[in-house]
Design a protein around this motif. Structure first.
Motif, PDB file in Angstrom:
ATOM      1  N   THR A   1       0.809  -1.224   0.000  1.00 40.62           N
ATOM      2  CA  THR A   1       0.000   0.000   0.000  1.00 40.62           C
ATOM      3  C   THR A   1       0.844   1.277   0.000  1.00 40.62           C
ATOM      4  OG1 THR A   1      -0.115  -0.114   2.409  1.00 40.62           O
ATOM      5  CG2 THR A   1      -1.926  -1.128   1.161  1.00 40.62           C
ATOM      6  N   GLU A   2       2.168   1.159   0.015  1.00 34.61           N
ATOM      7  CA  GLU A   2       3.015   2.349   0.002  1.00 34.61           C
ATOM      8  C   GLU A   2       2.934   3.031  -1.360  1.00 34.61           C
ATOM      9  OE1 GLU A   2       6.875   2.138   1.930  1.00 34.61           O
ATOM     10  OE2 GLU A   2       6.302   0.186   2.733  1.00 34.61           O
ATOM     11  N   PRO A   3       2.895   4.366  -1.363  1.00 32.60           N
ATOM     12  CA  PRO A   3       2.740   5.094  -2.627  1.00 32.60           C
ATOM     13  C   PRO A   3       3.773   4.717  -3.690  1.00 32.60           C
ATOM     14  CG  PRO A   3       2.440   6.583  -0.795  1.00 32.60           C
ATOM     15  CD  PRO A   3       2.872   5.263  -0.212  1.00 32.60           C
ATOM     16  N   GLY A   4       5.029   4.556  -3.303  1.00 37.81           N
ATOM     17  CA  GLY A   4       6.065   4.195  -4.266  1.00 37.81           C
ATOM     18  C   GLY A   4       5.812   2.852  -4.937  1.00 37.81           C
ATOM     19  N   VAL A   5       5.218   1.931  -4.201  1.00 42.29           N
ATOM     20  CA  VAL A   5       4.885   0.615  -4.756  1.00 42.29           C
ATOM     21  C   VAL A   5       3.664   0.742  -5.667  1.00 42.29           C
ATOM     22  CG1 VAL A   5       4.166  -1.739  -4.198  1.00 42.29           C
ATOM     23  CG2 VAL A   5       5.878  -0.583  -2.765  1.00 42.29           C
ATOM     24  N   ILE A   6       2.670   1.444  -5.198  1.00 44.32           N
ATOM     25  CA  ILE A   6       1.441   1.612  -5.987  1.00 44.32           C
ATOM     26  C   ILE A   6       1.755   2.285  -7.317  1.00 44.32           C
ATOM     27  CG2 ILE A   6      -0.787   2.810  -6.089  1.00 44.32           C
ATOM     28  CD1 ILE A   6      -0.967   2.371  -3.023  1.00 44.32           C
ATOM     29  N   TRP A   7       2.581   3.351  -7.276  1.00 46.17           N
ATOM     30  CA  TRP A   7       2.892   4.107  -8.489  1.00 46.17           C
ATOM     31  C   TRP A   7       4.052   3.495  -9.272  1.00 46.17           C
ATOM     32  CZ3 TRP A   7       2.862   8.790  -4.822  1.00 46.17           C
ATOM     33  CH2 TRP A   7       1.545   9.151  -4.532  1.00 46.17           C
ATOM     34  N   GLN A   8       4.568   2.375  -8.769  1.00 49.73           N
ATOM     35  CA  GLN A   8       5.661   1.638  -9.419  1.00 49.73           C
ATOM     36  C   GLN A   8       6.901   2.505  -9.629  1.00 49.73           C
ATOM     37  OE1 GLN A   8       3.902  -0.138 -12.911  1.00 49.73           O
ATOM     38  NE2 GLN A   8       2.723  -1.580 -11.704  1.00 49.73           N
ATOM     39  N   THR A   9       7.192   3.349  -8.642  1.00 47.38           N
ATOM     40  CA  THR A   9       8.392   4.180  -8.707  1.00 47.38           C
ATOM     41  C   THR A   9       9.475   3.700  -7.748  1.00 47.38           C
ATOM     42  OG1 THR A   9       7.481   5.708  -7.063  1.00 47.38           O
ATOM     43  CG2 THR A   9       7.103   6.237  -9.399  1.00 47.38           C
ATOM     44  N   LEU A  10       9.162   2.711  -6.936  1.00 48.81           N
ATOM     45  CA  LEU A  10      10.107   2.212  -5.944  1.00 48.81           C
ATOM     46  C   LEU A  10       9.953   0.705  -5.835  1.00 48.81           C
ATOM     47  CD1 LEU A  10      12.182   3.075  -3.781  1.00 48.81           C
ATOM     48  CD2 LEU A  10      10.292   3.200  -2.164  1.00 48.81           C
ATOM     49  N   ASP A  11      11.091   0.023  -5.839  1.00 52.27           N
ATOM     50  CA  ASP A  11      11.070  -1.421  -5.640  1.00 52.27           C
ATOM     51  C   ASP A  11      12.296  -1.825  -4.817  1.00 52.27           C
ATOM     52  OD1 ASP A  11      13.266  -1.487  -7.386  1.00 52.27           O
ATOM     53  OD2 ASP A  11      12.062  -2.111  -9.093  1.00 52.27           O
ATOM     54  N   ASP A  12      12.328  -3.076  -4.391  1.00 53.49           N
ATOM     55  CA  ASP A  12      13.415  -3.535  -3.525  1.00 53.49           C
ATOM     56  C   ASP A  12      14.773  -3.450  -4.203  1.00 53.49           C
ATOM     57  OD1 ASP A  12      11.843  -3.987  -1.312  1.00 53.49           O
ATOM     58  OD2 ASP A  12      11.498  -6.107  -1.766  1.00 53.49           O
ATOM     59  N   GLN A  13      14.844  -3.767  -5.480  1.00 54.10           N
ATOM     60  CA  GLN A  13      16.117  -3.725  -6.191  1.00 54.10           C
ATOM     61  C   GLN A  13      16.695  -2.308  -6.212  1.00 54.10           C
ATOM     62  OE1 GLN A  13      17.888  -6.323  -6.991  1.00 54.10           O
ATOM     63  NE2 GLN A  13      19.555  -5.036  -7.727  1.00 54.10           N
ATOM     64  N   THR A  14      15.843  -1.311  -6.470  1.00 52.68           N
ATOM     65  CA  THR A  14      16.284   0.086  -6.474  1.00 52.68           C
ATOM     66  C   THR A  14      16.756   0.503  -5.091  1.00 52.68           C
ATOM     67  OG1 THR A  14      14.704   0.586  -8.224  1.00 52.68           O
ATOM     68  CG2 THR A  14      15.567   2.446  -6.988  1.00 52.68           C
ATOM     69  N   ARG A  15      16.011   0.138  -4.081  1.00 51.58           N
ATOM     70  CA  ARG A  15      16.403   0.463  -2.706  1.00 51.58           C
ATOM     71  C   ARG A  15      17.755  -0.155  -2.368  1.00 51.58           C
ATOM     72  NH1 ARG A  15      12.181  -1.989   0.782  1.00 51.58           N
ATOM     73  NH2 ARG A  15      13.015  -0.768   2.486  1.00 51.58           N
ATOM     74  N   LYS A  16      17.924  -1.419  -2.730  1.00 46.25           N
ATOM     75  CA  LYS A  16      19.192  -2.115  -2.454  1.00 46.25           C
ATOM     76  C   LYS A  16      20.345  -1.425  -3.175  1.00 46.25           C
ATOM     77  CE  LYS A  16      21.400  -6.605  -2.624  1.00 46.25           C
ATOM     78  NZ  LYS A  16      21.299  -8.022  -2.950  1.00 46.25           N
ATOM     79  N   GLN A  17      20.166  -1.079  -4.422  1.00 50.13           N
ATOM     80  CA  GLN A  17      21.217  -0.404  -5.180  1.00 50.13           C
ATOM     81  C   GLN A  17      21.569   0.947  -4.561  1.00 50.13           C
ATOM     82  OE1 GLN A  17      19.493  -0.333  -9.102  1.00 50.13           O
ATOM     83  NE2 GLN A  17      20.333  -2.335  -9.656  1.00 50.13           N
ATOM     84  N   ASN A  18      20.575   1.693  -4.105  1.00 48.95           N
ATOM     85  CA  ASN A  18      20.824   2.987  -3.471  1.00 48.95           C
ATOM     86  C   ASN A  18      21.635   2.841  -2.186  1.00 48.95           C
ATOM     87  OD1 ASN A  18      19.474   4.374  -5.498  1.00 48.95           O
ATOM     88  ND2 ASN A  18      17.552   4.445  -4.381  1.00 48.95           N
ATOM     89  N   VAL A  19      21.327   1.828  -1.400  1.00 46.54           N
ATOM     90  CA  VAL A  19      22.066   1.589  -0.159  1.00 46.54           C
ATOM     91  C   VAL A  19      23.502   1.183  -0.480  1.00 46.54           C
ATOM     92  CG1 VAL A  19      22.257   0.068   1.854  1.00 46.54           C
ATOM     93  CG2 VAL A  19      20.044   1.045   1.240  1.00 46.54           C
TER      94      VAL A  19
END
Length: 145
Positions: free
Chosen positions: A49-67
């Protein structure tokens, strides 16, 4: 400290706070060889239900790469060459314990923020759970005042 603990495979879970980076530096001095240092960052799972997931602008792979990018930008010098850095998803204490088992970690050094009261009661159980359930010795370092 070296006669009490193995320097072979030492895990430091970090949360990108200065306290965690201080502990990481202390452990690097202790192990003397960066290839013996395992650094782990745990990201909570995304809720559908998070906005980034709903709008498909954020996913686990992107988060992992940013970290990973943030870590290696800060620790890209030659003295850090060989550090094992991993990002996993899930509950922090469970992830630390599972990682220690799967990587045959000989010592976990975990920083704690030293909070007390209600905050401690509700949120500070990560270090306590790791101490109870880890397959190896755990050294908890509290922030110095």
């Amino acid at each position: 400290m070296s006669f009490l603990f193995s320097k072979d495979r030492v895990l430091v879970p970090i949360d990108f706070t200065e306290e965690a980076f201080t502990v990481q530096a202390q452990v690097l001095d202790f192990v003397e060889d960066a290839s013996h240092l395992y650094v782990l960052h745990i990201l909570p799972r995304l809720e559908p239900t998070e906005p980034g997931v709903i709008w498909q602008t954020l996913d686990d792979q992107t988060r992992k790469q940013n970290v990973e990018q943030a870590f290696f930008e800060r620790f890209g010098d030659s003295q850090y060459k060989g550090i094992h850095f991993d990002v996993v998803f899930g509950d922090a204490s469970t992830a630390i314990i599972d990682y220690a088992k799967s990587h045959q970690i000989s010592l976990i050094v975990i920083p704690t923020h030293g909070r007390t009261g209600v905050w401690h009661f509700l949120n500070a159980s990560i270090a306590e759970r790791v101490v109870r359930l880890a397959p190896c010795p755990v050294l908890v370092l509290r922030r110095q005042s």
